[in-house]
Design an enzyme around this catalytic site. Sequence first.
Site, mmCIF file in Angstrom:
data_model
loop_
_atom_site.group_PDB
_atom_site.id
_atom_site.type_symbol
_atom_site.label_atom_id
_atom_site.label_comp_id
_atom_site.label_asym_id
_atom_site.label_seq_id
_atom_site.Cartn_x
_atom_site.Cartn_y
_atom_site.Cartn_z
ATOM 1 N N CYS A 1 -6.068 -3.477 -7.593
ATOM 2 C CA CYS A 1 -7.204 -3.710 -8.481
ATOM 3 C C CYS A 1 -6.762 -3.308 -9.890
ATOM 4 O O CYS A 1 -5.772 -2.603 -10.045
ATOM 5 C CB CYS A 1 -8.412 -2.895 -8.030
ATOM 6 S SG CYS A 1 -8.290 -1.140 -8.415
ATOM 7 N N HIS B 1 -5.922 6.624 -2.452
ATOM 8 C CA HIS B 1 -6.781 5.569 -1.922
ATOM 9 C C HIS B 1 -7.868 5.165 -2.910
ATOM 10 O O HIS B 1 -8.382 5.982 -3.661
ATOM 11 C CB HIS B 1 -7.374 5.994 -0.580
ATOM 12 C CG HIS B 1 -6.309 6.049 0.470
ATOM 13 N ND1 HIS B 1 -6.380 6.878 1.561
ATOM 14 C CD2 HIS B 1 -5.132 5.388 0.570
ATOM 15 C CE1 HIS B 1 -5.285 6.708 2.291
ATOM 16 N NE2 HIS B 1 -4.513 5.813 1.713
ATOM 17 N N CYS B 2 -8.183 3.894 -2.897
ATOM 18 C CA CYS B 2 -9.072 3.304 -3.893
ATOM 19 C C CYS B 2 -10.368 2.871 -3.211
ATOM 20 O O CYS B 2 -10.368 2.444 -2.064
ATOM 21 C CB CYS B 2 -8.376 2.100 -4.525
ATOM 22 S SG CYS B 2 -9.403 1.207 -5.698
ATOM 23 N N CYS C 1 -5.987 0.472 -10.347
ATOM 24 C CA CYS C 1 -4.787 0.954 -9.669
ATOM 25 C C CYS C 1 -3.541 0.374 -10.334
ATOM 26 O O CYS C 1 -2.527 1.050 -10.474
ATOM 27 C CB CYS C 1 -4.811 0.583 -8.196
ATOM 28 S SG CYS C 1 -6.009 1.532 -7.253
ATOM 29 N N HIS D 1 1.617 4.283 -2.908
ATOM 30 C CA HIS D 1 1.577 5.746 -2.819
ATOM 31 C C HIS D 1 2.782 6.382 -3.510
ATOM 32 O O HIS D 1 2.664 7.419 -4.142
ATOM 33 C CB HIS D 1 1.546 6.197 -1.352
ATOM 34 C CG HIS D 1 0.189 6.082 -0.710
ATOM 35 N ND1 HIS D 1 -0.967 6.488 -1.338
ATOM 36 C CD2 HIS D 1 -0.184 5.638 0.532
ATOM 37 C CE1 HIS D 1 -1.996 6.289 -0.519
ATOM 38 N NE2 HIS D 1 -1.550 5.763 0.616
ATOM 39 N N CYS E 1 -9.010 -3.936 -2.930
ATOM 40 C CA CYS E 1 -7.770 -3.421 -3.520
ATOM 41 C C CYS E 1 -6.819 -3.024 -2.395
ATOM 42 O O CYS E 1 -7.231 -2.495 -1.373
ATOM 43 C CB CYS E 1 -8.075 -2.212 -4.391
ATOM 44 S SG CYS E 1 -6.601 -1.382 -5.010
ATOM 45 N N HIS F 1 0.828 -1.204 0.000
ATOM 46 C CA HIS F 1 0.000 0.000 0.000
ATOM 47 C C HIS F 1 0.868 1.263 0.000
ATOM 48 O O HIS F 1 0.696 2.160 -0.827
ATOM 49 C CB HIS F 1 -0.908 -0.033 1.238
ATOM 50 C CG HIS F 1 -1.783 1.167 1.390
ATOM 51 N ND1 HIS F 1 -3.109 1.171 1.015
ATOM 52 C CD2 HIS F 1 -1.533 2.400 1.899
ATOM 53 C CE1 HIS F 1 -3.629 2.366 1.280
ATOM 54 N NE2 HIS F 1 -2.694 3.129 1.821
ATOM 55 N N GLU F 2 1.826 1.327 0.932
ATOM 56 C CA GLU F 2 2.657 2.527 1.026
ATOM 57 C C GLU F 2 3.526 2.697 -0.212
ATOM 58 O O GLU F 2 3.698 3.804 -0.708
ATOM 59 C CB GLU F 2 3.516 2.494 2.303
ATOM 60 C CG GLU F 2 2.717 2.537 3.614
ATOM 61 C CD GLU F 2 1.756 3.729 3.722
ATOM 62 O OE1 GLU F 2 1.981 4.766 3.068
ATOM 63 O OE2 GLU F 2 0.754 3.616 4.461
HETATM 64 ZN ZN LIG Z 1 -2.632 5.050 2.243
HETATM 65 ZN ZN LIG Z 2 -7.540 0.065 -6.457
#
Ligand SMILES: [Zn+2]
Ligand SMILES: [Zn+2]
Lengths: 449, 203
Positions: free
Chosen positions: B189, B164-165, B192, B158, B170, B154-155
């Site tokens: 996803c 954010h999704c 993304c 970024h 996701c 996740h990070e």
């Molecule tokens: Zn985040």
């Molecule tokens: Zn996503």
Amino acid sequence: MESVSILIVDDEFSVRDSLTHWFKKDGHAVDAAENATQALHLLQERPHDIVFLDIKMPGMDGMELQERIHAIDPGIVIIVLTAFASVDTAVRAMKQGAFDYVTKPVDPDELSHLVERATRQQHLERENARLRETIDGLGGVELIVGTSPGMQRVFELIQMVARTDATVLIRGESGTGKELVARSIHASSTRRYFPIVPVNCGALPETLLESELFGHEKGAFTGAQFRRKGKLEMADGGTLFLDEIGTISLKMQVDLLRVLETKEFCRLGGSRPIKVDFRVVCATNEDLQVRVKEGTFREDLFYRINVFTLDVPPLRERSSDIPALAMHFVTKLAQQMDKRVTEISPAAMEKLRNHHWPGNVRELANAIERAMVVGKPPRIQPQDLPFLAPLVSDLPGQALADVERNHIAAVLNQTGWNIKAAARVLEIDRATLYNKIAKYHLRETRNGS
Amino acid sequence: MKPATAHEPLSHAPGARRAFGAHRAVLAVVPLLLPESEIRLPGLCQKLEELFGMTTRVHAGGFDPSSALDPSRGQYNSRALLEMLLHEARPEAARVLGVGGIDLFVPVLSYVFGEAELDGRVAVVSTHRLEPERYGLPPDPQLSAARLLKEATHELGHTFGLVHCREPDCVMHSSTYVEEIDLKLARFCPRCDFRRRAPAKGR
Ligand SMILES: [Zn+2]
Ligand SMILES: [Zn+2]
């Protein structure tokens, strides 16, 4: 979550920095300001949906800023940031209309939900505001009434020029509503978060106008006991509206030109130059080009203010707007005077339509006011308007449309509003009859009025 | 702080892409006070290599995060950590990921699981609040490892400019408490994923 525009106002860098990054990762557009002035400038540059506001800042404090923001756009959601010790202040802020408050440090989960909740609420409010706006017109600005082609053109020009920062010269006879046009330009411009400051140049003698515009230092002249802030300073960030610009003296024209060119001036009796940033909108009922030829208006000033010209038509050239304008004043004045006048009789309306209106909309407003003082509720009759001498002999109801309307009304009444029967008598189909009923606003009434 | 000198390539997982190893972008992984017994780092690196198509290099020079510690909160300022990590990282590293066992915060928030420079080069995550034992539950190394992988992904997402999704499964879905992390998968996803690859971010 939908992407929104967020403004963070906090004097602490780490708060601005961390909140900015946090919200950017949520996909929101984020701006940050370290004080109230910066915040107002950012709000001027682009619209924001949510403002996070530190309640305790040096300079203009958060409470005052909250008031300023809400006075201008009540639709902006304000969320107060507070240290644990100042929860009392936060509660006070909520009483003044803040959406909610959060205590630093904030739980990330709480923050996410807060923004989501604020966004949802704002959607509802925006929806309501949109509905209100279709009724009220330009938000806080008084409605300019008119659907005539002439006024439609004025609206178009207002929208067009409002988006720029160009100097505007509004021309029109007195009473046509030039100040309303100036206010609409300001209200639709990016400077709307700052004030519009009107100066009626024609209403003041030269020396007074000078101190009105430039302000003065303490002791600048006899009686100047305290420092006075001039209109130029008050318009900083916003719009300076110079009404009756044609009336100012040649000396004032020189001073004014210098300010418009340098955006800098000194207060009377002062020596420190003051920088200002405002948009200039001027208005005149004179032909300034003629005045330039005569040598009573400086050519250089004329070219400086004559960047974008907007002509407001006289009322007689948009007589189709008269009924709507008249009803607008009836509604407005009925409320102010607490009188239950709700309509204008067709004959009285005809009289209004046929008048020449040399004093334009202002004269019309005055005429309605006088009629409402003398007339009997609920409707204004021709005899309430004795001062309006018709220019042409008017036999009301002799236009072809009036004859048609009266005939259809008569047939409908004869047939007891049996549409099928009335259509057969009139030898038209029912759809056409329904259209005519709508067009002439015919209604079934028991007493056949 | 000592400049980092020792870098060692990590696992030598087989695979066709390995042949281009020299050309693959480098993801520097910097342990931050991870317990000595931390065995999940190699597993994490392998998964990240697969997901991002990068070569991971575990930073072996030692890294002392103590100057990011806020003594009054007993937590580490993750924004300060990002600065320090950037400073520490070798220039050839396309991305730098700090992996810690420490409690992270950003000044206005009470805690964060991780932090990253949006569209930048550096990210940090911590196992501290991901362990079930922090919530009074029995240890579950597998669950902890899965959460760490998701938060690291996740990070890092970024740093590729992803925000954010809305898709609940996701990996870029925002999670503010651990149970939310468990609801999403360790993958982007399609949208993304497309956004992550599409813009040429030549770093
Ligand atoms: Zn985040
Ligand atoms: Zn996503």
